[in-house]
Design a protein around this motif. Structure first.
Motif, PDB file in Angstrom:
ATOM      1  N   ILE A 137      -4.278  -5.695  21.427  1.00  0.00           N
ATOM      2  CA  ILE A 137      -3.852  -4.891  20.278  1.00  0.00           C
ATOM      3  C   ILE A 137      -4.163  -5.654  18.998  1.00  0.00           C
ATOM      4  O   ILE A 137      -4.697  -5.095  18.028  1.00  0.00           O
ATOM      5  CB  ILE A 137      -2.353  -4.554  20.357  1.00  0.00           C
ATOM      6  CG1 ILE A 137      -2.076  -3.606  21.523  1.00  0.00           C
ATOM      7  CG2 ILE A 137      -1.885  -3.902  19.050  1.00  0.00           C
ATOM      8  CD1 ILE A 137      -0.599  -3.372  21.783  1.00  0.00           C
ATOM      9  N   GLN A 159      -8.729   2.381  16.921  1.00  0.00           N
ATOM     10  CA  GLN A 159      -7.439   3.066  16.824  1.00  0.00           C
ATOM     11  C   GLN A 159      -7.018   3.638  18.175  1.00  0.00           C
ATOM     12  O   GLN A 159      -5.850   3.541  18.572  1.00  0.00           O
ATOM     13  CB  GLN A 159      -7.528   4.189  15.784  1.00  0.00           C
ATOM     14  CG  GLN A 159      -6.217   4.941  15.570  1.00  0.00           C
ATOM     15  CD  GLN A 159      -5.106   4.048  15.071  1.00  0.00           C
ATOM     16  OE1 GLN A 159      -5.343   3.141  14.275  1.00  0.00           O
ATOM     17  NE2 GLN A 159      -3.892   4.275  15.547  1.00  0.00           N
ATOM     18  N   LYS A 160      -7.976   4.217  18.893  1.00  0.00           N
ATOM     19  CA  LYS A 160      -7.685   4.783  20.208  1.00  0.00           C
ATOM     20  C   LYS A 160      -7.196   3.699  21.169  1.00  0.00           C
ATOM     21  O   LYS A 160      -6.200   3.887  21.887  1.00  0.00           O
ATOM     22  CB  LYS A 160      -8.940   5.448  20.767  1.00  0.00           C
ATOM     23  CG  LYS A 160      -8.836   5.869  22.218  1.00  0.00           C
ATOM     24  CD  LYS A 160     -10.192   6.345  22.728  1.00  0.00           C
ATOM     25  CE  LYS A 160     -10.183   6.572  24.226  1.00  0.00           C
ATOM     26  NZ  LYS A 160     -11.529   6.974  24.732  1.00  0.00           N
ATOM     27  N   ILE A 169      -5.857   0.794  20.429  1.00  0.00           N
ATOM     28  CA  ILE A 169      -4.532   0.330  19.987  1.00  0.00           C
ATOM     29  C   ILE A 169      -3.456   1.269  20.509  1.00  0.00           C
ATOM     30  O   ILE A 169      -2.406   0.839  21.006  1.00  0.00           O
ATOM     31  CB  ILE A 169      -4.480   0.235  18.446  1.00  0.00           C
ATOM     32  CG1 ILE A 169      -5.339  -0.930  17.948  1.00  0.00           C
ATOM     33  CG2 ILE A 169      -3.036   0.067  17.958  1.00  0.00           C
ATOM     34  CD1 ILE A 169      -5.548  -0.947  16.450  1.00  0.00           C
ATOM     35  N   GLU A 170      -3.700   2.562  20.409  1.00  0.00           N
ATOM     36  CA  GLU A 170      -2.712   3.552  20.862  1.00  0.00           C
ATOM     37  C   GLU A 170      -2.501   3.483  22.374  1.00  0.00           C
ATOM     38  O   GLU A 170      -1.363   3.589  22.857  1.00  0.00           O
ATOM     39  CB  GLU A 170      -3.163   4.951  20.444  1.00  0.00           C
ATOM     40  CG  GLU A 170      -3.092   5.176  18.938  1.00  0.00           C
ATOM     41  CD  GLU A 170      -3.714   6.494  18.505  1.00  0.00           C
ATOM     42  OE1 GLU A 170      -4.248   7.216  19.382  1.00  0.00           O
ATOM     43  OE2 GLU A 170      -3.675   6.807  17.300  1.00  0.00           O
ATOM     44  N   SER A 185      -0.574   0.197  23.064  1.00  0.00           N
ATOM     45  CA  SER A 185       0.781   0.288  22.502  1.00  0.00           C
ATOM     46  C   SER A 185       1.664   1.187  23.348  1.00  0.00           C
ATOM     47  O   SER A 185       2.854   0.909  23.538  1.00  0.00           O
ATOM     48  CB  SER A 185       0.727   0.810  21.069  1.00  0.00           C
ATOM     49  OG  SER A 185       0.042  -0.079  20.213  1.00  0.00           O
ATOM     50  N   SER A 186       1.081   2.277  23.868  1.00  0.00           N
ATOM     51  CA  SER A 186       1.878   3.197  24.691  1.00  0.00           C
ATOM     52  C   SER A 186       2.373   2.519  25.962  1.00  0.00           C
ATOM     53  O   SER A 186       3.484   2.804  26.438  1.00  0.00           O
ATOM     54  CB  SER A 186       1.061   4.443  25.036  1.00  0.00           C
ATOM     55  OG  SER A 186      -0.003   4.135  25.928  1.00  0.00           O
ATOM     56  N   GLN A 212       5.354   0.529  24.882  1.00  0.00           N
ATOM     57  CA  GLN A 212       6.469   1.399  24.508  1.00  0.00           C
ATOM     58  C   GLN A 212       7.133   2.031  25.716  1.00  0.00           C
ATOM     59  O   GLN A 212       8.330   2.353  25.672  1.00  0.00           O
ATOM     60  CB  GLN A 212       5.976   2.463  23.532  1.00  0.00           C
ATOM     61  CG  GLN A 212       5.612   1.880  22.166  1.00  0.00           C
ATOM     62  CD  GLN A 212       4.717   2.765  21.346  1.00  0.00           C
ATOM     63  OE1 GLN A 212       4.339   3.868  21.773  1.00  0.00           O
ATOM     64  NE2 GLN A 212       4.336   2.314  20.148  1.00  0.00           N
TER      65      GLN A 212
END
Length: 334
Positions: free
Chosen positions: A191, A225-226, A228-229, A232-233, A236
């Motif tokens: 990330i 960005q994709k 990272i998402e 990150s998910s 989370q």
């Protein structure tokens, strides 16, 4: 036989060549940063890093000349405009130095591990020591300014445990165990690397001169960005916070401080770093859903990297590394 009289091996030539290309690019980049930096805590670090890169370029050029080997063209003052307005903030320069030192130590460790000749081993050993010094200084400065981004915390284990169920490996669609420390380490690092890459790509897209180069950088922003998402998910899902994104560290300048050639090389190195990081993460991730994400995203980065190489070839920017002799061509050319 004296070690200095040994011929350079292919891996010594390869690692030294790549370091020369990377450091000649770093010299240009850091000269610009040094001209723009205002923070008196950050300025000495940029100056120190610039001095290291200049030493590396000089040392490698000397080794190549002694071998009668062509010194790479690399990058020069023609690829940087130190009078261009600031494209990034001082805090970005600090974060950039941290990533630069991390990438450098990995490359120098590989070079040292593969080198045989004493002068080459000495070179890589010195690089590791001095780059660690830079990393220590940058980390302390990030901490003192309160901008160091820490990895998530997990409970400290009170006893040793062994895996007892095949369910430890998880599944693509079913319920999975919490992430372990190794998986967390790689997700956090990837990330962070993508966040750095996204900021660089935002800035470069603003100033790129060629339309296809600009579109390539914009596409890279979306890919970063994709990724990272996705990463990150995964954090989370275990109620763990993902590192902050810092797009605000790009200014609104549209005047290019670097040539398109240099910016493409910078992004090419970021792609190579991501491929290496994802490969290491894939090997360390025992949860199949996490490993599957790395495999899928690596394919996307590989295609992105190939498309970038095609752009560099189109404009005559891709300097060819030393390669093995083509024996068939030599035989047919007689």
């Amino acid at each position: 036989m004296e070690q200095q009289n040994l011929r350079l091996t292919s891996v010594e030539i390869g690692t030294l060549w790549l370091d020369y290309m990377s450091d000649s690019m770093a010299v240009c980049t850091l000269k610009y940063f040094l001209e723009k930096v205002k923070d008196q805590d950050v300025r000495p670090l940029v100056q120190f890093a610039l001095g290291l890169s200049e030493q590396h370029v000089q040392a490698i050029a000397e080794i190549f000349k002694q071998e009668g080997m062509a010194v790479p063209t690399g990058y020069s003052d023609e690829d940087v405009d130190v009078q261009a307005p600031p494209l990034f903030t001082d805090i970005f320069y600090l974060r950039y130095l941290r990533h630069l030192s991390a990438a450098g130590m990995a490359a120098y460790a590989l070079g040292l591990n593969l080198a045989v000749r004493s002068d080459v081993r000495q070179y890589f050993g010195h690089c590791i020591d001095s780059t660690k010094e830079l990393s220590d200084k940058v980390t302390q400065t990030l901490l003192s300014k309160g901008v160091y981004i820490r990895a998530p915390y997990i409970p400290v284990p009170k006893q040793v445990q062994f895996v007892e169920s095949p369910g430890f490996m998880g599944s693509i669609l079913g319920e999975n165990r919490p992430l372990n420390a190794l998986e967390l380490s790689h997700l956090f690092a990837n990330i962070s690397t993508n966040a750095m890459g996204r900021v660089i790509l935002i800035g470069f897209a603003q100033v790129a001169q060629s339309q296809d180069v600009r579109e390539f950088f914009l596409r890279g922003q979306d890919i970063s960005q994709k990724h990272i998402e996705v990463f990150s998910s995964l954090l989370q899902q275990d109620d763990l916070s993902a590192p902050a994104i810092w797009d605000s560290e790009v200014t609104d300048s549209t005047i290019a401080p670097f040539s398109d050639k240099l910016m493409m090389q910078q992004v090419t190195l970021l792609i190579a770093m991501s491929m290496a990081n994802y490969g290491a993460a894939l090997g360390a991730s025992t949860r199949v859903d996490v490993a599957g994400e790395y495999g899928r995203l690596m394919a996307e980065i590989a295609q992105f990297g190939e498309d970038g190489a095609q752009i560099m070839i189109k404009y005559g920017w891709l300097e060819q590394p030393p390669q093995a002799a083509d024996r068939k061509e030599l035989a047919l050319s007689r």
